[in-house]
Every structure is written in C-alpha cells, then in structure tokens.
Scaffold this motif. Structure first.
Motif, mmCIF file in Angstrom:
data_model
loop_
_atom_site.group_PDB
_atom_site.id
_atom_site.type_symbol
_atom_site.label_atom_id
_atom_site.label_comp_id
_atom_site.label_asym_id
_atom_site.label_seq_id
_atom_site.Cartn_x
_atom_site.Cartn_y
_atom_site.Cartn_z
ATOM 1 N N MET A 42 -6.823 -2.134 12.544
ATOM 2 C CA MET A 42 -6.215 -3.199 13.347
ATOM 3 C C MET A 42 -5.477 -2.637 14.559
ATOM 4 O O MET A 42 -5.143 -3.379 15.487
ATOM 5 N N GLY A 50 -5.932 -3.391 7.913
ATOM 6 C CA GLY A 50 -5.867 -4.644 7.161
ATOM 7 C C GLY A 50 -6.838 -4.565 5.999
ATOM 8 O O GLY A 50 -7.941 -4.032 6.166
ATOM 9 N N ILE A 126 3.230 -3.336 5.845
ATOM 10 C CA ILE A 126 4.161 -3.775 6.901
ATOM 11 C C ILE A 126 4.092 -5.274 7.172
ATOM 12 O O ILE A 126 4.925 -5.811 7.894
ATOM 13 N N ASP A 127 3.075 -5.956 6.643
ATOM 14 C CA ASP A 127 2.958 -7.387 6.926
ATOM 15 C C ASP A 127 2.266 -8.053 5.735
ATOM 16 O O ASP A 127 1.161 -7.664 5.352
ATOM 17 N N ARG A 129 2.132 -11.591 5.525
ATOM 18 C CA ARG A 129 2.005 -13.013 5.852
ATOM 19 C C ARG A 129 0.735 -13.648 5.298
ATOM 20 O O ARG A 129 0.702 -14.824 4.981
ATOM 21 N N LEU A 130 -0.340 -12.856 5.237
ATOM 22 C CA LEU A 130 -1.615 -13.428 4.787
ATOM 23 C C LEU A 130 -1.952 -13.085 3.337
ATOM 24 O O LEU A 130 -3.074 -13.296 2.890
ATOM 25 N N PHE A 136 -4.537 -10.592 1.757
ATOM 26 C CA PHE A 136 -4.747 -9.666 2.863
ATOM 27 C C PHE A 136 -3.441 -8.954 3.220
ATOM 28 O O PHE A 136 -2.467 -9.593 3.624
ATOM 29 N N ILE A 138 -1.442 -5.874 5.412
ATOM 30 C CA ILE A 138 -1.534 -4.997 6.586
ATOM 31 C C ILE A 138 -0.700 -3.749 6.299
ATOM 32 O O ILE A 138 0.481 -3.829 5.955
#
Lengths: 178, 178
Positions: A42, A50, A126-127, A129-130, A136, A138
């Motif tokens: 990404m 991702g 680090i993420d 959200r999904l 998913f 990240i």
C-alpha cells in the motif's frame, strides 16, 4: 542462516509479485503460523502492507490482540511446509514443531521470525478501520531481514484450491514504475 | 477472441497469485489503461478486490469519478504492451491505439475490456473510505470473462523497477484452503 538487514525501501519489490507468505504470531505464550495470499503493498516507505486475515483463522485473535506479526516469504523448497501450515490450525497443534520450522527471535516485535524463510518482515498493525467489515489489516513493516546467500529465490503463488505456481523466468522490461 | 462468462466464484483463483493487471477506464469520452500490481482479493463471492490506484496516475480521476473500471489480466505475450502502459500517461496518449490493444464493449460498465487479455473483470467501486489516506479502492467484480481457448496462461508478476517474473511450473499441493 545469517540474515542481514534489508533496507525498508526494498521491501515492496519482494512483495508486489504476490507470493504466498507465512504469517507468524505470538500470543499468550504460543507461537503460530498461517499461510496467506490475500495481501498487497500500500506504500513504498515506510512499507505498508494490507492483508486479509480471516476471523476464521486462529491467527486472527493474535494479530488483533498483539497488533504484531511477522510476514515470512517461503520459497518452493518449503512448499510442503507452507501447505501444511495452510491445512492445519494452531488451535490444535504447534506448527513450528509439526513442520520443523525454526522460531528465531525478532528484534522489534514479540512474534518470531521463521528461520527457513529467505525474507522476514517484522510488522505492526497501524490501521484496523476495515477489520470489522473485511478482516482487512494494514501493517507497517518496521524491520526487514533477508538471507544474502539465497540466489534466485523461487516464490510460491496460489491459484486456488490445491493449485500453486512456482516463480518462473525473469523478464527484464523497460519500466518507469518504481 | 470469443470470451465466455466466468462464474464469479472462480475469480479469486485468477487474482490471488498477484499478477500484474491492466486497469481500463472510460471518462469524458476517453478510454485509458494503467498497469497495476498493488491489489489483493478481499472476498470470494461476490469477489471483492482491494487496490491502490495512485492519485499520480491519470486513471485515478476516472475511477474516482465513474466508480467503474475493468481489471484485465495479461499474459507474457503482452509483456511489452504491459510495460508500455506502465511507462506512459493517458494524459498524453491514447494507449489503446499506441499499443495496438482492442477496446471491447463491456456488458455492465462503461469502461472497455481489453480484448487481448485472457481474463476481464468488470468492476464497480463499492468502498472509498481508504482512498483519501492510501489511494485504496475496494472494487466488486460484477461480471467476469475468460478466453476458453487459452491453455496454460503465463501471468506476469512485478519484482520492482524493470524486473518482472513470468509464471512458472504448476505445483499441486494438498490444500484445504478454498
């Protein structure tokens, strides 16, 4: 198996071909491994990856709880072990022991490197959200290792079900792509 | 080049090996093509594909505005055209004309299929939450086509810069993975 530091700027080139990777985790004192094909680069640097780690995988809880994992890239010599890791659950077995893989301490995360894999990427989530909707995650690669003695590594690529492909001939094409 | 319908349940097996794909778009009466390696499957069925289309790419605006594109999978015979598409910008040239590729009308989207590619996936953008931060689009494949005459297609895989790899030997490994 003396690995050397791999500059983070070079990580993308080892991942963007889409190899099957082995994701190692450590959670509640137990190390585990899963096989994964659903990943994409990404960002170049810091390298962001991702990936889909299904909640049906035993590793899901470990990644969600520890926010860490290692992405290990196997070559065709490890095809049987890779398939073995994909066909079993860490809920029931110790995959390092079962498949005779070596857990090597990482430098920046608690999850172990898989010694036999020619590349190891220490990652932090680090993420998220999904995660809820797509499983998913990240990841940021915070430290990368490569076996400098490994010439012409042939990665493994999944083609669905029991069909895989070994990396073939190298093509040199003029490219402006980074 | 008579293509036949490919069941949506079979799409993931053609994408999870990580091939370079050609993304075709149509916007303001102009068709365009970009090469892309940063993609991953996110769901089996309906097939969801997550991908990075950089805002530096001319195609970014077309995908963002039309919320449609076609993912076309080229084989090694198209390596030169693939690299050409990756090295040029649709801002200046008509890539279909320049690289002698055939724009074939799609059935569910306005973007054209690339006739010479053995697989074509008509896609709609379904989630743009991560576009702002990562240029990451989530696509749903709404219709898929395959060339049934194509035996042993060798996909192309990017290894950074001007280095690519052609799909090699098929490995049959026992797998419980779908």
């Amino acid at each position: 198996m003396a690995k050397r530091n791999l500059p983070l700027s070079k990580v993308y080139a080892l991942m963007e071909s889409g190899p099957v990777v082995l994701v190692s985790t450590a959670h509640k004192g137990k190390a585990n491994i899963m096989a994964m094909s659903w990943h994409t680069m990404m960002e170049f640097e810091p390298p962001l990856i991702g990936c889909v780690i299904s909640e049906m995988n035993f590793s899901f809880k470990a990644v969600k709880a520890t926010k860490e994992c290692v992405i290990n890239i196997p070559t065709v010599e490890l095809a049987a072990q890779m398939a073995g890791c994909g066909n079993t659950s860490g809920e029931n077995i110790d995959k390092f022991s079962k498949f005779k893989l070596t857990a090597v301490p990482a430098s920046n995360v608690t999850a172990p490197l898989i010694g036999e894999c020619y590349v190891n990427l220490e990652c932090r989530v680090i993420d998220t959200r999904l995660v809820k909707q797509y499983n998913f995650f990240i990841l940021e690669v915070v430290k990368a290792w490569i076996d400098p003695a490994r010439k012409d590594p042939k990665t493994i690529h999944h083609l669905g079900m029991d069909k895989f492909m070994a990396a073939g001939e190298i093509l040199k094409l003029r490219s402006k792509m980074k």
